[in-house]
Design a protein around this motif. Sequence first.
Motif, PDB file in Angstrom:
ATOM      1  N   TYR A 220       0.840  -1.194   0.000  1.00 30.62           N
ATOM      2  CA  TYR A 220       0.000   0.000   0.000  1.00 30.62           C
ATOM      3  C   TYR A 220       0.880   1.250   0.000  1.00 30.62           C
ATOM      4  O   TYR A 220       0.590   2.232  -0.656  1.00 30.62           O
ATOM      5  CB  TYR A 220      -0.923   0.010   1.227  1.00 30.62           C
ATOM      6  N   LYS A 299      -4.290  -1.649  -3.716  1.00 29.75           N
ATOM      7  CA  LYS A 299      -4.734  -0.454  -4.451  1.00 29.75           C
ATOM      8  C   LYS A 299      -5.286  -0.816  -5.824  1.00 29.75           C
ATOM      9  O   LYS A 299      -6.229  -1.558  -5.942  1.00 29.75           O
ATOM     10  CB  LYS A 299      -3.600   0.550  -4.556  1.00 29.75           C
ATOM     11  N   GLU A 300      -4.662  -0.289  -6.897  1.00 31.93           N
ATOM     12  CA  GLU A 300      -5.179  -0.568  -8.245  1.00 31.93           C
ATOM     13  C   GLU A 300      -4.823  -1.965  -8.736  1.00 31.93           C
ATOM     14  O   GLU A 300      -5.228  -2.370  -9.811  1.00 31.93           O
ATOM     15  CB  GLU A 300      -4.629   0.450  -9.262  1.00 31.93           C
TER      16      GLU A 300
ATOM     17  N   LYS B 211     -11.973  -5.802  -6.159  1.00 28.41           N
ATOM     18  CA  LYS B 211     -11.302  -4.992  -5.141  1.00 28.41           C
ATOM     19  C   LYS B 211     -10.481  -3.885  -5.793  1.00 28.41           C
ATOM     20  O   LYS B 211     -10.590  -2.721  -5.426  1.00 28.41           O
ATOM     21  CB  LYS B 211     -10.410  -5.866  -4.261  1.00 28.41           C
ATOM     22  N   THR B 212      -9.686  -4.268  -6.788  1.00 29.96           N
ATOM     23  CA  THR B 212      -8.829  -3.253  -7.402  1.00 29.96           C
ATOM     24  C   THR B 212      -9.644  -2.340  -8.315  1.00 29.96           C
ATOM     25  O   THR B 212      -9.351  -1.158  -8.431  1.00 29.96           O
ATOM     26  CB  THR B 212      -7.675  -3.900  -8.191  1.00 29.96           C
ATOM     27  N   SER B 214     -12.777  -1.315  -7.869  1.00 29.62           N
ATOM     28  CA  SER B 214     -13.499  -0.304  -7.094  1.00 29.62           C
ATOM     29  C   SER B 214     -12.532   0.722  -6.520  1.00 29.62           C
ATOM     30  O   SER B 214     -12.880   1.883  -6.334  1.00 29.62           O
ATOM     31  CB  SER B 214     -14.347  -0.952  -5.995  1.00 29.62           C
ATOM     32  N   TYR B 215     -11.295   0.319  -6.261  1.00 31.23           N
ATOM     33  CA  TYR B 215     -10.315   1.289  -5.759  1.00 31.23           C
ATOM     34  C   TYR B 215      -9.997   2.334  -6.821  1.00 31.23           C
ATOM     35  O   TYR B 215      -9.776   3.505  -6.523  1.00 31.23           O
ATOM     36  CB  TYR B 215      -9.029   0.577  -5.321  1.00 31.23           C
ATOM     37  N   GLN B 216      -9.993   1.904  -8.078  1.00 30.19           N
ATOM     38  CA  GLN B 216      -9.717   2.866  -9.150  1.00 30.19           C
ATOM     39  C   GLN B 216     -10.887   3.815  -9.370  1.00 30.19           C
ATOM     40  O   GLN B 216     -10.709   4.963  -9.748  1.00 30.19           O
ATOM     41  CB  GLN B 216      -9.444   2.109 -10.462  1.00 30.19           C
ATOM     42  N   MET B 218     -13.654   4.423  -7.082  1.00 31.78           N
ATOM     43  CA  MET B 218     -14.174   5.080  -5.883  1.00 31.78           C
ATOM     44  C   MET B 218     -15.648   5.447  -6.057  1.00 31.78           C
ATOM     45  O   MET B 218     -16.029   6.623  -5.992  1.00 31.78           O
ATOM     46  CB  MET B 218     -13.357   6.330  -5.532  1.00 31.78           C
ATOM     47  N   ASN B 297     -14.599  -1.032   0.056  1.00 31.54           N
ATOM     48  CA  ASN B 297     -13.609  -0.189  -0.594  1.00 31.54           C
ATOM     49  C   ASN B 297     -13.519   1.179   0.076  1.00 31.54           C
ATOM     50  O   ASN B 297     -14.529   1.798   0.383  1.00 31.54           O
ATOM     51  CB  ASN B 297     -13.997  -0.002  -2.064  1.00 31.54           C
ATOM     52  N   ALA B 298     -12.300   1.650   0.250  1.00 30.50           N
ATOM     53  CA  ALA B 298     -12.026   3.007   0.738  1.00 30.50           C
ATOM     54  C   ALA B 298     -12.944   3.369   1.902  1.00 30.50           C
ATOM     55  O   ALA B 298     -12.964   2.692   2.914  1.00 30.50           O
ATOM     56  CB  ALA B 298     -12.130   4.010  -0.393  1.00 30.50           C
TER      57      ALA B 298
ATOM     58  N   THR C 202     -13.669   0.794   6.726  1.00 33.97           N
ATOM     59  CA  THR C 202     -13.963   1.981   5.925  1.00 33.97           C
ATOM     60  C   THR C 202     -13.867   3.237   6.780  1.00 33.97           C
ATOM     61  O   THR C 202     -13.454   4.286   6.302  1.00 33.97           O
ATOM     62  CB  THR C 202     -15.348   1.878   5.270  1.00 33.97           C
TER      63      THR C 202
END
Lengths: 342, 355, 325
Positions: A220, A299-300, B211-212, B214-216, B218, B297-298, C202
């Motif tokens: 991360y 992350k991505e 997962k990835t 939804s991170y992109q 948001m 996510n986030a 979250t």
Amino acid sequence: MMHCGELIIKLSDLRAVSGRENEASDAIAEVFREYCDEVYIDGFYNVVGLKKGQASEPKNILITAHYDEIGLIVTDIEESGFLRFAPVGGVDVKTIGAMEVTVHGKHDLFGVIGAKAPHLIDPADKDKAVKFEDMRIDIGLSGEKAKELVTIGDMVSFNSPAQKMMNNRIAGKSLDNRCGVAAIVETLKELKKLNHDDNVYVVATVQEELGLIGAICASYRIDADLAIVIDVCHGDMPGTPADSSFPLGKGTAIGIGPILNREHVKAMIKLAKDEHIPYQIDPETGDTGTEAAAHAVAKEGIPVILLSIPSKYMHTPVEMISVDDVIATGRLAARYIAGREK
Amino acid sequence: MKEALNNLKKLTALDGISGEEKPVREYIISIIKDYVDNYYVDNMGNLITYKKGRGNGPKVMVDAHMDEVGLMVTHITSEGLLKFQTVGGIEGRVLVGKRVRIGETCVPGVIGYKPIHLQEKKERASAVDIKQLTIDIGSKDRERAEEKVQVGDMVAFSYDPVEFGDNKLMAKALDNRVGCAVLIELLKHSYEFDLYGCFTVQEEVGLKGAKTASYQIMPDIALILEGTTCYDVPDTKEHDMSTVSGDGPVLTLMDRTVITDRDLVNKIIDVAKNNKIPYQFKRTISGGTNAGRIQANAEGVKVAVIAVPCRYIHTPVSVMDISDFENSYRLSKRFLESLGVSIDLYREEGGKEYV
Amino acid sequence: MFELINKLAGAYGPSGNEKQVSALIRSILKDKVDEIREDALGNLICVKKGSGKKFMLAAHMDQIGVIVTFIDDKGFLRFGNIGGLRPQVILGQRVVFENGTTGVIWYEENIDDIKKLKLDKMYIDIGATSREEAEGMVKLGDQAVYAADTKLQNGKIISKCMDNRIGCAILVQMALNSPKTENEIYYVFTAQEEVGLRGARTAAFGIVPDMALAVDVTGTGDTPESKPMAVRLGAGPTIKIKDASVISHPAVKDRLIERAKSANIPYQFEIMTFGGTDAGSIHITAGGIPSGGVSVPTRHIHSSAEIVDMKDVENAVELLEHFVK
């Protein structure tokens, strides 16, 4: 510069039960410092080294190998001075009866985990595995003295010094995954001889055995374009299946499977063939059980390669690996990094 | 909807075992590229498409995973037979006697087993251990086999879709090409809000791609399109059936990975009622979906699931009712259309505002 | 403080449906903190602003319960579990739905060994005699929680859902006391802990504190033939060393020990070999947040009658106040 075998022995003998890696982090940082431009220890005791690339806008490559080891934790100190304990990480209860241990109390204390004499075991219980909660650590002290020196939560590591074996092999208590850390050092050594464009972040990570904690934090915080995970896989032993155990001394096992990046894996295999670096193929149909699972979804998402060093008797105090495999792993990783297209 | 059904059939005929979703992705790109404003393929292989909205509104993600369960070659024996392990959840009991195809070149193979005549009495009554099974591609030995197949190659069931019975479709990989087909149709229309249509990877091996993705993105809201379990067959108690084929799209309230957003689900129910679209709830709380990963996510995402009931899921012969597929599309579309004018839903005291 | 605990324990709040608890806490803390906000998962975040370090204190609002998955012809309800339920523990228990409908949990009686009882052989009886009648009282997807009251007896509290309204009560009390400090304090009442530590993740991502504590309950080892555990009711709040989800960060643990010692607050060490807490998910969020926990020793966790000691609760408030100073 330490020879690879000596380094593995030195690393294996460090004591770093998951969650108590801080006692070993300086020693690992010192090893990294010899080959890196920058070295730091982060807030969770991940040891991070950066070897800078030569490109004007370098990409970042992350290499991780965990340096925590499985062990025990003191859960109670009895009036009699005996210690109750619970496992930290996947300890096989069968392996710890009649074991020498070190209790990391106010100072390190020698202890043994006792076992009932065979004469005294009820025949009806002979085939059953003993339970953790029925075992004690004997530190030979009175309750009063024990309570002075030991606190609930103190970690316990196994006494099993690494030793050289035949065929350039080494046996020890925490080759899972100190031999991976040694492979990172081999990678750095090799990279010193080669030119490389990309920044290489090497991280000896913590708390892998508790759920990839250190790796999750590392990927991360470090924005990587490619991640390489170095861990151990099962060495072949009588009775193990051919598709999930690998002979020692035949090179690193390159993981292939859903969560590992196909293009990189193929390129890695091609490189190994072209450069005559010994390798094996490790089919991983699931999560791999390694830090690859953390990096892949960080992350991505980071493309991941998994390199595994075959280790026999995993999660026992006498894990065994081949030094040749560690060197092959380092060579392969370094060549791959140096040979990446600009 | 004829076109949608044809798309679905074509999609199920393609192979996309987790981690090797390329054939499915390429086909989807070929269709949707003219309907979306932008699209890209990310590091993991997720296909992320973007449609700009007409006005303001929440950022909405619609997810359908592209991957399917399958097998992977893990070892080639000296006799030229292929050892394998499963990728995603497949029961050993359904594998014996199945036709498969291997790798990018679709090498044909079969999963054989000792004939019943040669089995001991005890063997006949017990389930097969996957470790004992091998794929036979007809090769004489390891060397010949290695010319065609390598360790790490993915193996898919080799079964073509068939329409049969009263409005039923049998196919492999209905989980989740059915979701992909619905999402493709949804992308043909435009909405009030910015829509991110995500065709995700590696759901069957632990909900990885979502997962990835939804991170992109948001997103504020996510709708997950799925094929879900259904076991409305004789000798099953009603409460164990999970869902009933033909009774309409399935709304998930809770499973092992998620408790869906109650307000959002109620909203979907209202839409279904107003438009006279049938719906049902899932009667079990087993299984998991991408919804769990996206919700977490986030800072959190409001999520709901609309799924098509599929009998015999995770086998080569899954079966769905075509009306459930059509109604899932109708319900999803009406729901998305309603989002633009129902922003009040997200204007609770202290909540986020999207005006 | 018992009044506060009683009120919180009385609120209805199974995982995913914590609104009543959240509204109650909001009404109590409305003028006592600088900011109150809610996120997409329903976490309630109350901020006491400050210029120093950011501390996140998390107590989950949700409680275990059941969710209706099917209503049969005769009006009996089938259900799934929300959080960890043992069939033998919920058997014969009264449960109550959000709208006040009461039911009792019973089982298919043709089972030969009660040890083998599983949830799919159990049902909720709300006294209905047909599907129509039942559907007039309860809908698919409705959730129910234990119906039981809260008693103070000889300094101990016997109540349902002390896991984890006791944690909520501790944080609310602390916010009301408003300890003097430069530090910024986030009182976070989290959602969906019982189903996988979901809300805390979250919430933590939005805050990224310097340090975080989960304030929750822990088991004890002081009941007859219990599993060994060096925690006793009434011997002080526990400082978490490890549970199934986390090994506390040494900086957090050491700060707690040091503050407890200097303020002369009794404490115990907690190593919980089963069950996780919000600390586990906060700990690995946003690149790692040093986390630990303070817990209230609790007997009979996840039953309809959990027992805690008021002294432990009051000491927990005091310990936390010293921790953030």
